[in-house]
Design a protein around this motif. Structure first.
Motif, PDB file in Angstrom:
ATOM      1  N   UNK A 162       0.835  -1.204   0.000  1.00  0.00           N
ATOM      2  CA  UNK A 162       0.000   0.000   0.000  1.00  0.00           C
ATOM      3  C   UNK A 162       0.861   1.243   0.000  1.00  0.00           C
ATOM      4  N   UNK A 163       1.905   1.263   0.833  1.00  0.00           N
ATOM      5  CA  UNK A 163       2.763   2.456   0.858  1.00  0.00           C
ATOM      6  C   UNK A 163       3.440   2.656  -0.496  1.00  0.00           C
ATOM      7  N   UNK A 164       3.919   1.587  -1.105  1.00  0.00           N
ATOM      8  CA  UNK A 164       4.561   1.727  -2.407  1.00  0.00           C
ATOM      9  C   UNK A 164       3.594   2.270  -3.461  1.00  0.00           C
ATOM     10  N   UNK A 165       2.319   1.920  -3.337  1.00  0.00           N
ATOM     11  CA  UNK A 165       1.342   2.361  -4.340  1.00  0.00           C
ATOM     12  C   UNK A 165       1.044   3.852  -4.251  1.00  0.00           C
ATOM     13  N   UNK A 166       1.287   4.468  -3.097  1.00  0.00           N
ATOM     14  CA  UNK A 166       0.959   5.889  -2.939  1.00  0.00           C
ATOM     15  C   UNK A 166       2.194   6.761  -2.794  1.00  0.00           C
ATOM     16  N   UNK A 167       3.371   6.176  -2.672  1.00  0.00           N
ATOM     17  CA  UNK A 167       4.567   6.956  -2.392  1.00  0.00           C
ATOM     18  C   UNK A 167       4.937   7.865  -3.563  1.00  0.00           C
ATOM     19  N   UNK A 168       5.341   9.066  -3.231  1.00  0.00           N
ATOM     20  CA  UNK A 168       5.822  10.017  -4.235  1.00  0.00           C
ATOM     21  C   UNK A 168       7.339  10.083  -4.265  1.00  0.00           C
ATOM     22  N   UNK A 169       8.028   9.264  -3.478  1.00  0.00           N
ATOM     23  CA  UNK A 169       9.487   9.303  -3.381  1.00  0.00           C
ATOM     24  C   UNK A 169      10.125   8.627  -4.587  1.00  0.00           C
TER      25      UNK A 169
END
Length: 374
Positions: free
Chosen positions: A227-234
């Motif tokens: 989930x974090x990878x799907x929303x990360x802008x980094x």
């Protein structure tokens, strides 16, 4: 055992690379974080500076300049406290007016070079593989950002507006202000909450992680990791992460896992360049011959350069066209030709990767991907 390091920055390397037309002595020594083991390195320094002084004398350098350089070296050699706090290698740069030292975690080949410029190629390894990263330890119970450096133990970084945990970020499912949860299944509710949480974490980190050269390594269990990878802008979020619940790992354990990932990341980067050199790049924009690479570096045509940190062939590169002349034996007039190629490539904005000989296709000390055919 603790490594005491001074990692050179890009600005440090640029400053050293800019020194020209004065007697310069560059010395690299293998050292140890165990102070009792460094007597051999002190003896090696004494021998290196003696040989450097002889080379400078034969080249006709003024005696007062030679004496100033040797005095700097002797002052460093006599500083007992300095030799108590070292790492795996020591780089020393001497002129008549100044001394620069860097304690390096990499194990470098011992060498000394005398010229009218510094021998900087071995310390390029420090910026090729900076040993610096951030680890985001993320779980429903806690959030922390840990910074990994080569200079100090891992430590937690304070981040403004970073939520402490899932409930602090988005509230519980029984929150009366979150009535939309009532219309969802328990699985959907949890995923929505985790997604909101991940977005809040990502938003808090944006001002802190603008430098794409420093990787961000995620430590999280599923499904939060995906989930974090799907929303990360980094843009610097590493593809490989630390699996499992990070709540069970302290900062030191996270650092150990992160360093293993960084080693693999850098190996993949070098392998990708080698693949381009061998197969994937247009052949007219690949240079494996040292003379061709020297010419390309002189004309600003190098996009990416692999340079062998251990190779040392003395010689000269023509200032105008990069024509290469090799020396039969080293003296205070010539310089390392691969080192000079790296310097010229850096000066024109090329990506320079200091690697071992086995990482470079072909039989030469350098290989390059070019911006345009030469």
């Amino acid at each position: 055992m603790a490594l005491h390091t001074d990692i050179p920055t890009s600005a440090d390397i640029e400053r050293l690379a800019a020194v020209r037309n004065e007697p310069c002595v560059s010395i690299y020594l293998q050292t140890s974080p165990v102070s009792a083991d460094n007597e051999a390195a002190r003896i090696e320094l004494r021998n290196a500076i003696s040989d450097a002084a002889n080379q400078l004398t034969e080249a006709g350098v003024e005696r007062r300049l030679i004496e100033a350089i040797t005095e700097h070296a002797e002052a460093l050699r006599a500083d007992a406290s300095f030799w108590n706090y070292l790492s795996n290698s020591l780089a020393i740069f001497l002129t008549a007016s100044e001394t620069h030292t860097f304690r390096l975690p990499s194990t470098l080949t011992s060498v000394h070079e005398v010229s009218d410029r510094f021998h900087i190629k071995p310390i390029l390894r420090a910026v090729t593989f900076p040993h610096t990263a951030f680890v985001l330890a993320l779980s429903a119970n806690a959030t922390r950002l840990v910074e990994i450096t080569a200079d100090s133990p891992a430590f937690e970084v304070s981040v403004d507006e970073l939520p402490e945990n899932l409930e602090e970020a988005v509230g519980g499912t029984d929150d009366p202000n979150r009535q939309s949860f009532a219309r969802m299944s328990s699985g959907d509710t949890e995923r929505v909450r985790l997604t909101q949480y991940a977005r809040m974490v990502d938003r808090a980190l944006r001002p802190l992680l603008p430098d794409v050269s420093v990787p961000l390594i995620l430590a999280a269990a599923e499904p939060l990791a995906s989930i974090y990878r799907s929303v990360s802008s980094s843009t610097n979020l590493a593809g490989e992460g630390i699996e499992g619940n990070p709540d069970q790992l302290d900062d030191a354990a996270l650092a150990e896992a992160a360093r293993a990932i960084m080693d693999r990341l850098y190996a993949e980067e070098i392998a990708a360049v080698a693949q381009d050199l061998n197969e994937d790049y247009p052949r007219e924009r690949v240079a494996l011959d040292t003379q061709q690479v020297a010419r390309a570096a002189t004309f600003g045509a190098v996009d990416t350069l692999l340079v062998d940190i251990d190779s040392h062939q003395g010689g000269f590169l023509d200032e105008a066209d990069g024509a290469l002349t090799l020396s039969a034996s080293p003296d205070a007039l010539d310089y390392g030709v691969a080192d000079e190629i790296a310097r010229r490539a850096l000066r024109t904005g090329a990506r320079v990767l200091a690697v071992r000989a086995e990482d470079i296709p072909g039989d030469g000390p350098v290989a390059a991907l070019l911006r345009y055919p030469m």
